[in-house]
Design an enzyme around this catalytic site. Structure first.
Site, PDB file in Angstrom:
ATOM      1  N   GLY A 322       2.196  35.714  96.393  1.00 47.73           N
ATOM      2  CA  GLY A 322       1.608  36.960  96.901  1.00 47.73           C
ATOM      3  C   GLY A 322       1.332  36.858  98.392  1.00 47.73           C
ATOM      4  N   TRP A 325       4.574  37.048 100.207  1.00 45.22           N
ATOM      5  CA  TRP A 325       5.086  38.430 100.220  1.00 45.22           C
ATOM      6  C   TRP A 325       4.538  39.197 101.427  1.00 45.22           C
ATOM      7  CZ3 TRP A 325       2.542  43.128 100.060  1.00 45.22           C
ATOM      8  CH2 TRP A 325       3.341  44.255  99.839  1.00 45.22           C
ATOM      9  N   HIS A 326       3.288  38.873 101.784  1.00 42.76           N
ATOM     10  CA  HIS A 326       2.680  39.607 102.894  1.00 42.76           C
ATOM     11  C   HIS A 326       3.325  39.284 104.233  1.00 42.76           C
ATOM     12  CE1 HIS A 326      -0.527  40.638 100.084  1.00 42.76           C
ATOM     13  NE2 HIS A 326      -0.811  41.605 100.922  1.00 42.76           N
ATOM     14  N   GLY A 327       3.856  38.116 104.378  1.00 42.65           N
ATOM     15  CA  GLY A 327       4.473  37.794 105.659  1.00 42.65           C
ATOM     16  C   GLY A 327       5.087  36.416 105.633  1.00 42.65           C
ATOM     17  N   PHE A 462       4.425  44.250 106.665  1.00 40.79           N
ATOM     18  CA  PHE A 462       4.612  43.419 105.481  1.00 40.79           C
ATOM     19  C   PHE A 462       5.752  43.952 104.638  1.00 40.79           C
ATOM     20  CE2 PHE A 462      -0.161  43.196 106.148  1.00 40.79           C
ATOM     21  CZ  PHE A 462      -0.036  42.163 107.044  1.00 40.79           C
TER      22      PHE A 462
END
Lengths: 462, 412
Positions: A322, A325-327, A462
């Site tokens: 997770g 996934w954001h960066g 993102f």
């Protein structure tokens, strides 16, 4: 194109809206929403429209495959191939340079000479979101949770719906299927009032609150190593509120725009800073992502079915991914791991935590979240360490310009975030007096949009 | 679809109506006179430049209160140096008095940017106005706000003004890259015909209607008032540096100049080819180099930086002189004048502006006049022979200037 831009408010939205309600049939409306979605996207970079179109086509044909084939092997093929394709696209555009850079750093660390040149890649905006849309569609179709649509434009309209295209919420097909089916029966008047209510709430959160906070803390964060303790805390708290009001503002605007077109998008924020523990926080923060991570990653990994150790491992893996996934940066991975560890700790010591009074639990959870946001915001671990060092020591240093205004803004933000209702708890059926209040807020927002160049939403990156 | 009747105080009506009002206000206010909203005449006159020049043709504008571009750029109202300004344009939209066109007999064309145009100066304080007042020849100001006037435009203007030769002065600012030969030689003629004029008019009208918004200006001013480094940080501040001079007076400079950011190109070959092309058409060529304000005032700062400043002007000057082009480099004279003026509490550049004030402009005009004698005489002689490709010009008796008694100092 941003929701908080004049071109969107003056041209894109009125044209899209008026034409949409002139069209009568479902098919016409699907086609129109698809077209406008691509027009909306092309304002950023028209070249990447083809990428979204290919992803849409692949997933659509996968859906047709599920309708046609019943044999497990063929169905598995329809599951694996398109998801692998989507993940490859996402991986290449978002993580290729991250992997190369990491490899280069590792080689340098061990005094090696081999260095790979970084690729000249532009991250297509919103790819993380529409990839998740298509993946959840394929998985749900495979699981039999939804019946894949045969109507290509219904599906393409779902993927490219402009209101949720570039920064969510991550709407699963099952959550919007009914509204899409009944798009020709939508109640225009009811949607109009609710839609504008959500839109103004979201716009005020973003333009008046989040952007004002950002205007003060960003120059401070640019000189993070010389901040005093007081300034570091102001920056950390400021970023916590900026992120919340920025992203929840975007989500509210997306929901409001959905209502204008007869589509009810799911709630994405449920007063997350009122959470009692970290698990509760993740049930309230970016809820659409949390649901995706839970249903499509955590549970398939085994969830809490294999004992405590397996559960902690699954939590950690889910949150690490997770974070990623954001960066594409190790600070995001660390942030994910931090939350994974906190979730595991909540499971472990939940009984002790529950004995603390609710106000203390809320405050403690918020503090832990703010510490996490430091890693989320930091451009490097050195920056995160410097900020945390300043926060948890008595350090003299630079005072923020506009600190007084920031304190006032933070006080307002704190009241709204910790004590106020969230936008889904409101009835949106306003009497004339509050309606005039909304009108004032709207005028202020438009004046602010006129006054400065529009700042993009934080979650666009993102 | 269900019916959609909605009451005026419902959000679904009220907010779109407000948005519509904003839109109407924005569109209609774009038709209002720009002088009501701009802080100096240049921007107001620069709207709808429907002739060749940078300004709307045949206009004159007096602004009782104006101030410098740096104070505006950096959002620094405390440093504003308020003054009045009058700016006018001739029938071609250039900054010249109408009498100049009527008098004719124009021999010198001045090309350049805002320094030659006379931004922040009155009509009577521009370089061309000073040169004209010195009385030895007639100088036509063809300077624009930023754009280069290419050869076809110069020749066309010379034809319109019935000038058959003379001198072209090209003003080059230190911070800018030297122009390429293509940009100087191959630009479009101003107006090839009525369709071209209409196209140009429509293009400018569309540009000005699109980008000029009084509503935006008013909203920006309200926000800038809050961004004063007390309530909110001033994000514009980083574009400007405020440095005290020896006498303690604060002076504003563009931050890029103070950082010593050099122009991308100092290649003078474009100017050399421009000079050759002009010579073929009976014009001599003179280059006026304009130093950055920071270069002039650097030695006069209260705390001058220790590192030496490498100005590209000397390099450009040497290259051009080697090619036989007359060059006027007023840097030493401006530095000297700035030093002397400062001792009297005066300046040669505006405190809050990128540009020079009347003192600086007059000094540049004087230096230019001194160097103009020889090329002007040469051009007159050439024109009596009749340059190739152009009809022979009228023979004129050399006019005696007030500087003719001095020994001409050519820079070749």
């Amino acid at each position: 194109m941003l929701f908080n831009s004049l071109i969107f408010l003056y041209f894109f939205l009125p044209i899209t809206y008026l034409v949409f309600w002139r069209l009568r049939t479902r098919q016409q409306r699907y086609v129109w929403l698809t077209v406008t979605g691509y027009v909306f996207y092309s304002f950023w970079n028209y070249k990447f429209c083809s990428l979204m179109a290919i992803s849409t086509l692949v997933s659509y044909f996968a859906g047709l495959g599920f309708l046609r084939w019943t044999a497990p092997r063929q169905r598995k093929l329809c599951l694996v191939l398109p998801i692998a394709f989507d993940l490859l696209l996402l991986g290449f555009f978002k993580y290729a340079n991250f992997l190369l850079e990491t490899f280069n750093q590792a080689v340098r660390l061990f005094q090696g000479a081999a260095q790979f040149p970084l690729l000249d890649i532009v991250l297509p905006i919103g790819i993380s979101f529409y990839t998740f849309h298509t993946i959840t569609y394929i998985v749900d179709a495979y699981r039999g949770v939804i019946t894949p649509t045969r109507n290509f434009f219904e599906f393409s309209c779902y993927v490219s719906l402009f209101s949720q295209l570039v920064a969510g919420p991550i709407v699963r097909f099952r959550e919007i299927e009914k509204d899409l089916e009944n798009i020709d029966q939508a109640d225009r008047r009811r949607g109009l009032n609710i839609g504008w209510s959500f839109l103004v709430i979201g716009m005020s959160k973003k333009v008046l609150l989040a952007d004002s906070i950002a205007a003060i803390i960003n120059p401070g964060l640019a000189q993070y190593d010389s901040l005093s303790t007081w300034s570091a805390w102001l920056c950390a708290l400021g970023y916590a509120y900026q992120l919340y009001f920025d992203f929840s503002g975007y989500s509210d605007m997306a929901v409001g725009l959905g209502h204008l077109f007869g589509l009810r998008l799911p709630q994405n924020f449920h007063s997350p800073y009122q959470a009692l523990d970290i698990a509760d926080f993740w049930r309230r923060w970016h809820m659409s992502l949390s649901r995706v991570l839970r249903d499509y990653l955590y549970i398939p990994l085994g969830g809490n079915r294999g004992g405590n150790h397996a559960m902690y491992r699954n939590l950690m893996l889910t949150m690490l991914l997770g974070g990623l996934w954001h960066g594409a940066a190790w600070t995001f991975v660390f942030w994910g791991g931090y939350h994974g560890a906190l979730l595991a700790a909540t499971k472990m010591f939940g009984g002790y935590w529950a004995r603390i009074p609710a106000a203390g639990r809320r405050a403690g959870t918020f503090l832990l979240v703010v510490i996490g946001w430091v890693f989320f915001r930091a451009e490097s671990f050195a920056m995160a360490a410097s900020l945390l060092g300043a926060m948890f020591s008595s350090k003299p240093g630079v005072t923020l310009t506009g600190a007084s205004a920031l304190v006032c803004l933070l006080a307002l933000a704190a009241v709204l975030a910790h004590a106020g209702p969230n936008s889904f708890e409101l009835k949106h059926d306003w009497k004339p007096a509050p309606a005039l209040g909304f009108a004032t807020l709207f005028v202020l927002c438009v004046a602010a949009i006129y006054g400065e160049h529009q700042s993009p939403f934080l979650y666009f990156q993102f | 679809m269900k019916s959609c009747t909605i009451r005026p105080l419902e959000l679904g009506f009220l907010l779109p109506a407000l948005l519509g009002c904003f839109f109407f206000l924005d569109v209609s206010s774009r038709l209002l006179p720009a002088a009501w909203f701009t802080f100096r005449p240049q921007e107001a006159l620069g709207r709808f430049p429907l002739a060749e020049g940078p300004y709307s043709p045949g206009r004159s504008l007096f602004m009782p209160v104006t101030y410098g571009d740096l104070a505006n750029l950096g959002n620094l109202p405390a440093y504003r140096e308020y003054h009045s300004q009058i700016a006018s344009s001739d029938a071609f939209g250039y900054r010249n008095s109408p009498e100049l066109l009527r008098a004719g007999n124009i021999e010198v064309f001045l090309l350049g940017d805002s320094f030659s145009l006379g931004t922040s100066l009155n009509d009577q304080e521009t370089i061309s106005a000073y040169l004209n007042r010195m009385g030895f020849t007639r100088v036509y100001n063809m300077a624009g706000q930023d754009e280069i006037r290419p050869l076809p435009q110069v020749l066309e203007m010379a034809r319109r003004l019935r000038s058959t030769g003379g001198v072209v002065i090209y003003q080059h600012l230190e911070r800018k890259s030297t122009p390429t030969a293509e940009s100087l030689l191959n630009g479009p003629a101003a107006h090839a015909g009525p369709f071209s004029r209409m196209r140009r008019m429509l293009r400018f009208a569309a540009r000005d209607l699109r980008y000029y918004s009084p509503v935006k200006i008013v909203c920006q001013r309200m926000q800038r008032a809050l961004q004063n480094d007390r309530i909110f940080p001033n994000p514009y501040r980083e574009q400007v540096v405020v440095l005290p001079l020896r006498n303690g007076r604060p002076m504003l400079f563009p931050a890029a100049d103070a950082r010593g950011e050099a122009p991308r190109s100092c290649d003078p070959s474009g100017l050399v080819r421009f000079a050759e092309a002009l010579r073929r058409h009976g014009f001599s060529f003179v280059v006026l180099l304009v130093p950055n304000k920071y270069t002039v005032y650097r030695p006069l700062l209260a705390q001058p930086p220790a590192a030496a400043l490498v100005s590209p002007l000397s390099e450009i000057q040497e290259s051009l002189q080697r090619a036989g082009i007359t060059v006027v480099n007023p840097l030493p004279a401006l530095q000297q004048a700035a030093r002397e003026a400062l001792s009297r509490g005066r300046l040669v550049y505006w405190q809050d502006d990128t540009h020079w004030n009347a003192e600086g402009s007059r000094l540049a005009a004087r230096l230019l006049a001194e160097k103009l004698e020889t090329p002007l005489a040469r051009a007159r002689v050439e024109n009596t022979k009749g340059p190739a490709g152009t009809p022979p010009g009228p023979v004129r008796a050399p006019q005696v200037s007030r500087f003719s008694r001095r020994s001409p100092q050519t820079s070749q």
